[in-house]
Design a protein around this motif. Structure first.
Motif, mmCIF file in Angstrom:
data_model
loop_
_atom_site.group_PDB
_atom_site.id
_atom_site.type_symbol
_atom_site.label_atom_id
_atom_site.label_comp_id
_atom_site.label_asym_id
_atom_site.label_seq_id
_atom_site.Cartn_x
_atom_site.Cartn_y
_atom_site.Cartn_z
ATOM 1 N N PRO A 170 0.821 -1.447 -0.012
ATOM 2 C CA PRO A 170 0.022 -0.036 0.208
ATOM 3 C C PRO A 170 0.814 1.238 0.038
ATOM 4 O O PRO A 170 1.747 1.337 0.747
ATOM 5 N N GLU B 42 -1.914 5.880 -0.188
ATOM 6 C CA GLU B 42 -2.173 4.511 -0.025
ATOM 7 C C GLU B 42 -3.516 4.420 -0.591
ATOM 8 O O GLU B 42 -3.930 3.262 -0.684
ATOM 9 N N GLU B 43 -4.575 5.364 -0.459
ATOM 10 C CA GLU B 43 -5.855 5.073 -1.017
ATOM 11 C C GLU B 43 -5.717 4.920 -2.490
ATOM 12 O O GLU B 43 -6.954 4.845 -3.163
#
Length: 341
Positions: free
Chosen positions: A151, A174-175
């Motif tokens: 991630p 990370e998203e």
């Protein structure tokens, strides 16, 4: 430098003769040796007086009381800048270089070409050689891949038209969805073949505005630096009298392990139109203590993108090696242009 020292013609001739004899023998040079070669003839006593004057100026030094003189690093600099006369490169040497760099032997890979250059220069010079690799921004690209590692961490792999493969790890939020990364890779690879990084940036500005921030970060990371510099022939130091002292040998081997020192050595000379001779210690032009270097840039479409360097003791045959480095760098430039055309 000439104005600083204001050497007479006689002093310059003595300095040149001492330097050239020392390059050949690695031994202190006595007044009788210089007197035999001096024209018009001078007595050894007169030569000794001139050598003493040069010693007072810091251009010669006497290792032992009863020994002859050797050039100091400052004496070598003066010799290189004002007295050096490069020798013509023998035709058989140019033919050898051209043959070993031929496309039939090397295929279409820039990496093989650079490795061949490092091998050739080390073989012909007898010294270690450094070759830096070009930055990817000067190459046409044929493929990009993004590989999520964890991630927020992505591995980017770029392949150029001449066979150059660059790996870079960079961070993203990370998203950031994996499917978006895959989508971007597909979009870029449809447009990519034959484009340079600069041209890819133009595509981003006109067609991929929503992903511009992510892609600009990626392209900047990709073009920040080339691969590790190539180093060839370090074992040749073992045969040189200057490095029989184990502490001095360890010192230069440690310097070769520092990537930044190698890149620094090359980068200082990239904009020069002719090969440069660097003599000195850390903090001066040459980052290798008690060593000299001959550095030349090579180009891609007339833009300097990397360099080649011979590194050895200060006592190198600069008159022979300067033309060798110059010709090899120019031949490398010509063949890189041909590979990428």
């Amino acid at each position: 430098m000439r104005d600083v020292y204001r050497l007479t013609e006689r002093q310059e001739q003595v300095l040149a003769l001492v330097t050239e004899e020392y390059i050949e023998t690695a031994a202190p040079v006595g007044s009788r040796t210089v007197a035999k070669r001096f024209r018009p003839p001078l007595s050894p006593a007169t030569i000794r007086n001139v050598m003493a004057d040069l010693e007072d100026l810091g251009l010669l030094t006497q290792p032992h009381t009863s020994a002859g003189r050797i050039p100091t690093e400052e004496g070598f600099r003066y010799y290189v800048e004002h007295l050096l006369e490069p020798e013509p490169l023998p035709r058989e040497t140019t033919h050898l270089i051209e043959a070993r760099l031929s496309e039939k032997e090397l295929g279409q890979s820039w990496g093989e070409l650079l490795r061949a250059v490092s091998n050739i220069l080390s073989d012909l010079s007898g010294f270690p050689v450094i070759v830096t690799t070009p930055k990817l921004e000067f190459e046409k690209l044929v493929k990009l891949d993004f590989v999520p590692l964890s991630p927020g961490v992505i591995l980017a792999v770029a392949v150029s038209a001449s066979g150059m493969v660059i790996h870079r790890v960079f961070n993203v939020p990370e998203e950031f969805p994996v499917r978006e990364i895959e989508k971007l890779a597909r979009l870029l690879n449809r447009r990519l073949p034959g484009l340079t990084l600069q041209e890819v940036r133009e595509v981003i500005s006109s067609e991929l505005e929503s992903e511009k921030e992510f892609l600009e970060h990626f392209l900047t990371t990709l073009s920040e630096e080339g691969e590790e510099p190539l180093v060839e022939g370090l074992n040749r130091l073992l045969d040189l009298p200057e490095f029989q002292d184990l502490s001095r040998l360890k010192e230069i081997l440690r310097a070769f392990e520092e990537k930044n020192l190698l890149l620094q050595l090359i980068d200082r000379c990239l904009e020069a139109s002719t090969p440069q001779v660097l003599i000195g210690e850390p903090g001066t032009a040459c980052p290798f203590k008690h060593c000299g270097a001959i550095v030349a840039s090579y180009t891609y479409r007339e833009t300097p993108v990397g360099g080649v360097a011979i590194v050895g003791p200060v006592r190198m045959a600069y008159s022979r090696l300067l033309p060798l480095v110059d010709f090899t760098a120019r031949e490398l430039s010509r063949r890189l242009d041909k590979l990428s055309s």
